[in-house]
Design an enzyme around this catalytic site. Structure first.
Site, short mmCIF file in Angstrom:
data_model
loop_
_atom_site.label_atom_id
_atom_site.label_comp_id
_atom_site.label_asym_id
_atom_site.label_seq_id
_atom_site.Cartn_x
_atom_site.Cartn_y
_atom_site.Cartn_z
CB VAL A 62 42.34 40.64 45.28
CG1 VAL A 62 41.77 41.91 44.67
CG2 VAL A 62 42.89 40.92 46.67
N GLY A 65 37.34 37.64 44.61
CA GLY A 65 36.41 38.64 45.16
C GLY A 65 35.95 39.64 44.12
CD GLU A 66 38.56 43.71 40.26
OE1 GLU A 66 38.32 44.63 39.47
OE2 GLU A 66 39.68 43.49 40.74
CB THR A 67 35.65 37.27 39.49
OG1 THR A 67 36.96 37.48 38.95
CG2 THR A 67 34.78 36.55 38.47
CB SER A 70 32.88 42.44 38.44
OG SER A 70 33.91 43.26 38.92
#
Length: 142
Positions: A62, A65-67, A70
């Site tokens: 996660v 993925g979030e990095t 973003s």
């Protein structure tokens, strides 16, 4: 060397690349290979990012993925704007205990106020490990 769009504003290069993606990304050993609003790729080692039984921690998927979501959203937002995550979900399909995991981020929707990306994590054999979907709100800096 990270592949970047030719027209990427120097302010964004410093904010996104000059920081190594932030303290958590640095601590987890992320390597950014390609970054753009539409398509981004990064990888991380399994070693150092495992849970107690030796599997890559689901939260590590996660974070990668979030990095990527973003950073891709921030590139789309452009200078003088920023991206704030408002929704994220993950489906874990397969575990991994060694090697490197690659996250490949593709834009699903790039609007004026929202950007949504799907990030697929794969192992060194190209097998899907997890799928993350993230939506960012794009805001003006004050």
């Amino acid at each position: 060397m990270t592949k970047l769009p030719d027209d990427l504003h120097p302010e964004l290069v410093e904010r996104l690349i000059g920081t190594g993606g932030g303290a958590l990304a640095q601590r987890m050993g992320f390597e950014f290979l390609e970054l753009s609003a539409e398509f981004s790729v990064a990888r991380m080692p399994v070693e150092g990012n495992t849970q107690v039984i030796g599997l890559l921690h689901g939260g590590a998927h996660v974070v990668l993925g979030e990095t990527l979501g973003s950073v891709s959203s921030a590139i789309h937002a452009g200078p003088g704007r920023f991206a704030v995550g408002i929704e994220i979900n993950a489906t874990h399909s397969r575990s991994v205990t060694e090697g490197w995991v690659t996250g490949t981020c593709r834009a699903l929707s790039l609007g004026r106020t929202l950007a949504t990306h799907e990030i697929v994590m794969t192992d060194e054999q190209g097998r899907r490990l997890s799928t993350v979907r993230m939506t960012n709100m794009l805001r003006d800096q004050r």
